[in-house]
Design a protein around this motif. Structure first.
Motif, short mmCIF file in Angstrom:
data_model
loop_
_atom_site.label_atom_id
_atom_site.label_comp_id
_atom_site.label_asym_id
_atom_site.label_seq_id
_atom_site.Cartn_x
_atom_site.Cartn_y
_atom_site.Cartn_z
N PRO A 27 -5.17 -13.84 -10.09
CA PRO A 27 -4.16 -14.86 -9.79
C PRO A 27 -2.82 -14.47 -10.42
N ASP A 28 -1.74 -14.87 -9.80
CA ASP A 28 -0.40 -14.41 -10.15
C ASP A 28 -0.03 -14.79 -11.59
N GLY A 29 0.08 -13.77 -12.46
CA GLY A 29 0.40 -14.02 -13.86
C GLY A 29 1.80 -14.57 -14.05
N GLY A 30 2.75 -14.09 -13.25
CA GLY A 30 4.12 -14.59 -13.35
C GLY A 30 4.20 -16.06 -12.99
N ILE A 31 3.47 -16.44 -11.94
CA ILE A 31 3.45 -17.85 -11.54
C ILE A 31 2.79 -18.70 -12.62
N ARG A 32 1.76 -18.15 -13.25
CA ARG A 32 1.10 -18.93 -14.31
C ARG A 32 2.06 -19.16 -15.48
N ARG A 33 2.86 -18.16 -15.82
CA ARG A 33 3.84 -18.36 -16.89
C ARG A 33 4.87 -19.41 -16.49
N ASP A 34 5.27 -19.40 -15.23
CA ASP A 34 6.20 -20.43 -14.75
C ASP A 34 5.57 -21.82 -14.88
N ALA A 35 4.27 -21.90 -14.56
CA ALA A 35 3.58 -23.18 -14.67
C ALA A 35 3.48 -23.62 -16.12
N GLU A 36 3.25 -22.68 -17.01
CA GLU A 36 3.19 -23.00 -18.44
C GLU A 36 4.54 -23.50 -18.93
N GLU A 37 5.61 -22.86 -18.48
CA GLU A 37 6.95 -23.29 -18.89
C GLU A 37 7.28 -24.68 -18.35
N ARG A 38 6.86 -24.93 -17.12
CA ARG A 38 7.09 -26.26 -16.56
C ARG A 38 6.29 -27.30 -17.35
N ARG A 39 5.08 -26.97 -17.73
CA ARG A 39 4.26 -27.90 -18.51
C ARG A 39 4.97 -28.29 -19.81
N GLU A 54 -4.72 -26.44 -18.65
CA GLU A 54 -5.20 -25.10 -18.30
C GLU A 54 -5.61 -25.03 -16.84
N LEU A 55 -6.28 -26.07 -16.35
CA LEU A 55 -6.71 -26.09 -14.95
C LEU A 55 -5.51 -26.12 -14.01
N GLY A 56 -4.50 -26.92 -14.35
CA GLY A 56 -3.31 -26.98 -13.51
C GLY A 56 -2.59 -25.65 -13.43
N ALA A 61 -1.41 -20.53 -10.39
CA ALA A 61 -1.48 -19.08 -10.24
C ALA A 61 -2.29 -18.70 -9.01
N ALA A 62 -3.38 -19.43 -8.75
CA ALA A 62 -4.21 -19.13 -7.58
C ALA A 62 -3.45 -19.42 -6.29
N GLN A 63 -2.69 -20.51 -6.29
CA GLN A 63 -1.93 -20.89 -5.10
C GLN A 63 -0.61 -20.13 -4.97
N GLN A 64 -0.21 -19.46 -6.05
CA GLN A 64 1.09 -18.79 -6.10
C GLN A 64 2.22 -19.78 -5.85
N GLN A 65 2.13 -20.92 -6.53
CA GLN A 65 3.13 -21.97 -6.31
C GLN A 65 3.28 -22.86 -7.53
N VAL A 66 4.52 -23.16 -7.88
CA VAL A 66 4.87 -24.14 -8.91
C VAL A 66 5.93 -25.06 -8.33
N PRO A 67 5.72 -26.38 -8.38
CA PRO A 67 4.55 -27.09 -8.89
C PRO A 67 3.31 -26.84 -8.01
N ALA A 352 -0.32 -31.90 -12.83
CA ALA A 352 0.61 -30.76 -12.94
C ALA A 352 1.69 -30.82 -11.88
N GLY A 353 1.35 -31.37 -10.72
CA GLY A 353 2.31 -31.37 -9.63
C GLY A 353 3.21 -32.58 -9.58
N GLU A 354 2.77 -33.72 -10.15
CA GLU A 354 3.48 -34.96 -9.94
C GLU A 354 4.13 -35.57 -11.18
#
Length: 367
Positions: A27-39, A54-56, A61-67, A352-354
């Motif tokens: 799963p996309d590591g860069g996207i996961r870092r973006d998700a962590e920063e958004r969190r 962690e699940l969010g 990362a799996a979806q390659q999308q933030v949020p 995570a998304g809302e």
């Protein structure tokens, strides 16, 4: 990745499991870092949502999308089969009776059927080796069957080499069908009699442990005498499994059976297609362990839904570094425990998304 391994290899080409090493990406590591920063910017303080954070991030990362997007099209996929080793009375259910489990799911009378109906999740059953007349079940269930019952793993191969390849390719094809249909998360389980014996044999072989370490009492529960018979069967299966440890498809043919072989193919191809999977009990965990031996990045696409209490499941999940989401003592199998974890995953996606981000601090006015 738009093309699956089944399409890359081609229907007429030889099956080379080594291809999965290159086909499966994490799963996309860069996207996961973006998700962590958004969190870090969300209203609840970091850590307040526990494992849901962690699940969010994993889903993003799996979806390659933030949020992260909501999980809106999950599906339960159950692979079904009978195992010849059940003839040794190693299960609380009679040998050759797995079709009754399938019928209960179809009729909406099993635990997983009730839960799936409550959660609004469709269920798909794939017959790989049921020991019944195909006419007893719908054609959409039986159309992939490889054989009628897998061989007795303690004294003979569960499958021929050709049957093993057919079962593995079927698992891949089902994964492709689900991905093409828009399934965004799979709850994976099995409907088998004797399947936990095969799963424990695979796990003991790959982890280098003795039969007694991995022998559990199965989803239906067995008494002490049956436990000893099961332990002996796993011991005998281990003797046959150890010489073929270097070839995962041959290992599945020797002691796995058609349903476990298909599950392994399904897991690997789902990782190729970037489809997240929630594992259920000891059978899916053992197949995940085999799949990890094929492609080391594949487990990054899976979650362990629940702890079933089976020692082989605990051993397999520890080896592939997956921690179960739930531990409620659910031993019924058939994907029910993993399905119970689905609302938790959906909740993580929603949060995570809302959840809103904290208002940015006002810039100080110039003096």
């Amino acid at each position: 990745m738009g093309w699956g391994a089944g399409r890359v290899l081609g229907v007429s080409s030889g099956l080379n499991l080594d291809d999965f090493v290159d086909l499966i990406e994490r799963p996309d590591g860069g996207i996961r870092r973006d998700a962590e920063e958004r969190r870090e910017r969300l209203v609840p303080p970091p850590g307040a949502l526990g494992r849901l954070d962690e699940l969010g991030e994993w889903l993003a990362a799996a979806q390659q999308q933030v949020p992260v997007k909501p999980v809106e099209r999950p599906r339960v996929v159950l692979f079904a089969g009978d195992h010849g080793v059940a003839e040794l009375n190693v299960s609380a259910r009679p040998a050759g009776s797995a079709h009754h489990l399938v019928r209960a799911v179809i009729d909406g009378e099993s635990s997983v059927a009730v839960l799936a109906r409550r959660f609004g999740v469709p269920v798909r059953v794939v017959d790989m080796a049921l020991d019944c007349d195909p006419d007893e079940l719908p054609g959409e269930v039986t159309r992939h069957r490889v054989r009628r019952g897998s061989g007795r793993l303690d004294i003979e191969d569960a499958l021929t080499a050709e049957e093993a390849e057919q079962a593995f390719r079927t698992g891949m094809a089902v994964a492709d069908e689900e991905a093409d249909a828009g399934t965004d998360l799979v709850v994976l389980g099995d409907l088998s009699v004797g399947g936990t014996t095969a799963a424990a044999t695979l796990t003991a072989a790959l982890c280098g442990t003795d039969a007694s370490v991995v022998t559990g009492r199965g989803g239906a529960g067995i008494d002490d005498l049956a436990w000893m018979r099961k332990c002996a069967a796993i011991r005998d299966g281990l003797r046959r499994a150890r010489p073929v440890l270097g070839d995962q498809l041959q290992l599945l043919a020797t002691v796995g059976g058609a349903d476990l072989t298909a599950i392994t193919g399904f897991l690997l191809q789902s990782a190729v297609r970037r489809t997240p999977v929630i594992l259920d009990g000891v059978v899916s965990a053992a197949c995940a362990l085999v799949a990890q031996r094929v492609a080391f990045r594949a487990p990054d696409w899976w979650l362990a839904g629940q702890a079933s209490g089976e020692p082989a499941q605990e051993k397999a999940l520890d080896r592939i570094a997956l921690t179960p989401l739930l531990d409620h003592g659910v031993t019924v199998g058939e994907g029910a425990g993993a399905l119970l974890a689905l609302p938790l995953v959906q909740a993580a996606a929603a949060l995570a998304g809302e959840l809103p981000e904290r208002a940015q601090a006002e810039e100080p006015e110039d003096a």
